[in-house]
Design a protein around this motif. Structure first.
Motif, short mmCIF file in Angstrom:
data_model
loop_
_atom_site.label_atom_id
_atom_site.label_comp_id
_atom_site.label_asym_id
_atom_site.label_seq_id
_atom_site.Cartn_x
_atom_site.Cartn_y
_atom_site.Cartn_z
N GLU A 122 0.83 -1.21 0.00
CA GLU A 122 0.00 0.00 0.00
C GLU A 122 0.86 1.26 0.00
O GLU A 122 0.60 2.22 -0.74
N GLU A 123 1.92 1.26 0.82
CA GLU A 123 2.81 2.42 0.87
C GLU A 123 3.53 2.60 -0.46
O GLU A 123 3.71 3.72 -0.95
N ARG B 153 1.33 4.29 -2.93
CA ARG B 153 1.20 5.73 -2.68
C ARG B 153 2.40 6.48 -3.27
O ARG B 153 2.25 7.54 -3.88
N THR C 6 2.41 9.25 -6.39
CA THR C 6 3.04 10.57 -6.33
C THR C 6 4.04 10.75 -7.47
O THR C 6 4.15 11.85 -8.05
N SER D 265 8.99 7.45 4.16
CA SER D 265 8.20 6.21 4.20
C SER D 265 8.63 5.32 5.35
O SER D 265 9.68 5.52 5.97
#
Length: 448
Positions: free
Chosen positions: A55-56, A59, A63, A126
């Motif tokens: 999921e990270e 993201r 971006t 992160s």
């Protein structure tokens, strides 16, 4: 155009300049580079089964797509989000000083540094991706593909080692220095057919001398004789190398470091690397470990069992273990400022380099930062273009040797005759862009 002085500095190259390499880079290359980052993350995500990390990663990927879109749409550059490193404030202060700049209307060198720094904030902030090198696959595959050139260079250097430890005459020492420096210069061109064979017999032969002459014809500004005269009278001290690319070029730089030690030109060699993934292929600390382990990996590297490759790899490991070859990193190398700001922005680094017998700057980006990426006349002397770094009244300058294949429009140090010749040979500024021409620029630290 009259000769520029330290007080008559032209503006740095901007991406708004029609027909410039800067504009072509902003419009076509930057979006492709960011897309490659998106693709690399996709490959990494496909190998994971941890939902939070996936999921990270998604993201970050989203971006990156926004960044690509903003470049394509010529959007303004926005302040960087703090990620714990001290340079963010400097980047944002610089950004503010330029006013309202957009991707297609900005200082090329700053914006390119800003791009990679912006990407780094995504990973640094992160939880699961802090240490991810988005260019690692690319760097490794390029190095593996160069295995034939690695084997050839290992054979040549191992055969030369015995000669270096003997008392060879000064003319032979000079020719070997020229040959080894040219290998370091053309290190990102894996075609070693450019070079003559590394043995005294062949260096002294007509064929060897002709190969050296042919290579030097494409060195449009060549201060190698001055560098040799300086270095032979300052031998036995530390030499620094500010590295450029990982992979085969890093390998040639390590061989060059061994040569400097074996020839007793240097007592130790300090290699300066970037702190995080930078300009796609620049060396980060981990790249050294990757290179040394790849050289012994028979599954990856077809020539890992070759006696010369094994011998040279072992020599490199021993030199690193003994501290004769050392790695150093400093945040200054990934800032958006040119190197002429070093005395004020990074005074401790500047003092350290002043203590070096010679600082060798590798590659196009380091060269551009040395000369401020400004629109200098091509005939301006290198010493004038590096400004305060060359020293001045009452102040010592850094001893600099820049080895650079030309891949950007800025280039200084040519004679009028050479400039006329290369403009005929490679018209339309191609001689400063295609990587087939080069410069070897030297400053002895004594101001102009």
């Amino acid at each position: 155009m009259p000769s520029a002085t330290h007080h008559d500095v032209p503006r740095e190259v901007w991406t708004s300049e029609e027909g410039s390499m800067a504009r072509e880079t902003a419009i076509t290359r930057w979006p492709k580079i960011v897309q490659n980052m998106v693709d690399d993350l996709e490959e990494s995500l496909g190998q994971l089964d941890t939902p939070d990390q996936i999921e990270e990663g998604r993201r970050i990927q989203a971006t990156l797509r926004i960044i690509k879109s903003e470049i394509l749409q010529n959007k303004p550059l926005h302040p960087l989000i703090p990620d714990g490193r001290s340079d963010i404030q400097s980047y944002n202060a610089q950004l503010e000083s330029f006013g309202n700049i957009t991707w297609h209307n900005c200082p090329w060198l700053f914006a390119e540094c800003y791009l990679y720094r912006c990407v780094q904030t995504l990973f640094a902030r992160s939880q699961f991706w802090r240490n991810h090198d988005i260019f690692a696959r690319q760097k490794l595959s390029a190095f593996v593909a160069s295995h034939a050139a690695v084997e050839e260079l290992c054979e040549r250097y191992v055969s030369l080692t015995g000669v270096l430890t003997e008392a060879v005459d000064e003319e032979s020492q000079r020719l070997i220095f020229y040959e080894m420096t040219e290998i370091a210069l053309w290190g990102n061109a894996t075609d070693l057919s450019l070079l003559s064979a590394l043995s005294l017999d062949q260096i002294h032969s007509l064929q060897g001398k002709q190969a050296i002459r042919d290579g030097q014809a494409r060195i449009v500004s060549n201060d190698m004789p001055e560098a040799w005269e300086y270095l032979k009278s300052h031998r036995g001290r530390r030499i620094d190398i500010v590295l450029d690319n990982a992979g085969f070029e890093l390998f040639t730089d390590l061989v060059y470091a061994l040569y400097l030690l074996d020839s007793r030109l240097a007592s130790a060699v300090k290699l300066h690397v970037k702190s995080f993934p930078w300009f796609v292929s620049d060396v980060v600390p981990h790249d050294m470990d990757v290179l040394l382990s790849t050289l012994t990996d028979t599954a990856l590297f077809p020539c890992a069992t070759h006696p010369s490759v094994r011998a040279l790899t072992e020599r490199l490991r021993e030199s690193c273990k003994a501290g004769l070859v050392a790695i150093a990193e400093h945040p200054f190398w990934t800032m958006g400022v040119d190197f002429q700001e070093m005395p004020t922005v990074a005074p401790e680094l500047h003092q350290d380099l002043l203590g070096s017998a010679l600082v060798i700057f590798k590659g196009d980006l380091n060269y551009r930062k040395l000369v401020r990426d400004a629109n200098w006349p091509h005939t301006l002397p290198f010493k004038e273009a590096i400004g305060p770094l060359c020293g001045g009244k009452g102040s010592e300058g850094t001893k600099i040797l820049a080895l650079r294949t030309n891949k950007a429009d800025v280039c200084v140090g040519l004679t009028k005759d050479t400039l006329e010749r290369v403009n005929k040979e490679a018209p339309g500024k191609t001689w400063v862009r295609n990587g087939k021409y080069a410069v070897i620029s030297f400053s002895d630290g004594v101001g102009v």
